[in-house]
Design a protein around this motif. Structure first.
Motif, mmCIF file in Angstrom:
data_model
loop_
_atom_site.group_PDB
_atom_site.id
_atom_site.type_symbol
_atom_site.label_atom_id
_atom_site.label_comp_id
_atom_site.label_asym_id
_atom_site.label_seq_id
_atom_site.Cartn_x
_atom_site.Cartn_y
_atom_site.Cartn_z
ATOM 1 N N GLU A 175 0.828 -1.209 0.000
ATOM 2 C CA GLU A 175 0.000 0.000 0.000
ATOM 3 C C GLU A 175 0.859 1.255 0.000
ATOM 4 N N GLU A 176 1.978 1.199 0.669
ATOM 5 C CA GLU A 176 2.864 2.367 0.675
ATOM 6 C C GLU A 176 3.394 2.668 -0.716
ATOM 7 N N SER A 177 3.747 1.621 -1.468
ATOM 8 C CA SER A 177 4.233 1.836 -2.836
ATOM 9 C C SER A 177 3.133 2.391 -3.725
ATOM 10 N N ALA A 178 1.901 1.935 -3.529
ATOM 11 C CA ALA A 178 0.795 2.465 -4.303
ATOM 12 C C ALA A 178 0.533 3.921 -3.964
ATOM 13 N N THR A 179 0.674 4.290 -2.679
ATOM 14 C CA THR A 179 0.492 5.687 -2.275
ATOM 15 C C THR A 179 1.566 6.575 -2.875
#
Length: 300
Positions: A175-179
């Motif tokens: 999720e951090e990479s998507a953010t």
């Protein structure tokens, strides 16, 4: 396998232990399967054979008259349609609300996260009872409405917590990479989280679908109009009244052919008619079932 001090190997699971487990599983499988086989054989047998052989594993005097009769009866087809509607629409709404709620609860950094989690757990331990439940549904205008089969129990606390644990178990880096790439919460949920959550979604969806299909008490307690009864309530009427011809205004007028069909034949055919559709769903979701429960159980 255990290694002794002298270097010899000792089998800690002897052969008789394995065969005992196999034997117990075979007995449990037969206890579960044989009643269904007996009902199926009765539904395909003629009335004389059923009277002569109450317990059978193979049809005697192959006869499809019972199936022809129940499929020509409008009340059964109408109740089948109501149950299919409640199962399909209800399962979709169940998954929609469960997934969104569980995704929010999986974010432990949200303010008041613990209080919201206890707000979900509390209904699992204590219930208001049937009368307050009835008053609530009456005030919502759901009494004698087929939508009560869908909305009643829209979110199961157990399934919600199971789904929440699954989301919580996913690596934070995804999720951090998507953010970092500019995705918002909804885009992350749709493109990253949900594709990785197919086993859990299939498991929860199977729970909800089986619940809707087998739901008996909702139709019995909250629907008074027999034209809106689901399949399970109709099945209860058939079993209690012994025959569909005794159901009064629930069925069309019995024709001459139906008079030759035994009540046991009709009951068996109706039971098979009610359990086969949901049984056909299991093979398509079985591969996700155990995996979904396992992945949602622990953090690791």
């Amino acid at each position: 396998m255990v290694i002794s001090r002298k270097g010899r190997t000792i089998d800690d699971n002897p052969w008789w232990g394995q065969w005992t487990i196999y034997l117990l599983l075979i007995v449990a499988g037969l206890v579960t399967l044989l009643p269904i086989v007996n009902i199926c054989a009765k539904s395909l047998s003629n009335s004389a054979s059923i009277a002569k052989f109450p317990l059978m594993l193979l049809p005697h005097g192959l006869d499809f008259s019972a199936y022809h009769y129940i499929l020509s009866t409008q009340v059964l087809l109408r109740s089948f349609g109501i149950t299919v509607f409640a199962t399909v629409v209800g399962t979709f709404l169940n998954l929609l609300f469960t997934v969104f709620s569980a995704y929010g609860l999986s974010k432990t950094y949200l303010p008041g996260h613990k209080y919201m989690l206890w707000f979900v757990i509390f209904p699992m331990l204590f219930g208001a009872g049937l009368i307050p439940h009835y008053i609530l549904l009456k005030n919502l205008g759901l009494i004698n409405n087929i939508w009560v089969l869908v909305i009643n129990g829209l979110v199961s606390p157990f399934n919600l917590i199971l789904m929440r644990n699954f989301f919580w178990n996913l690596p934070d880096g995804l999720e951090e990479s998507a953010t970092i790439d500019g995705a918002n919460d909804l885009q992350t949920l749709w493109h990253i989280v949900l594709p990785l959550s197919k086993p859990a979604i299939a498991t929860i969806g199977l729970f909800y679908a089986v619940h809707h299909w087998n739901d008996f008490f909702t139709g019995l307690y909250f629907i008074n109009d027999n034209s809106k009864w689901p399949l399970q309530v109709i099945l209860r009427s058939i079993v209690i009244d012994q025959t569909m011809m005794n159901m009064g205004n629930l069925t069309s007028q019995a024709d001459e052919a139906a008079l030759t069909i035994s009540p046991e034949n009709i009951k068996a055919a109706t039971i098979m008619f009610s359990i086969v559709p949901i049984m056909l769903v299991y093979p398509f979701l079985q591969k996700y079932f155990v995996k979904g429960i396992y992945l949602g159980s622990v953090k690791g």
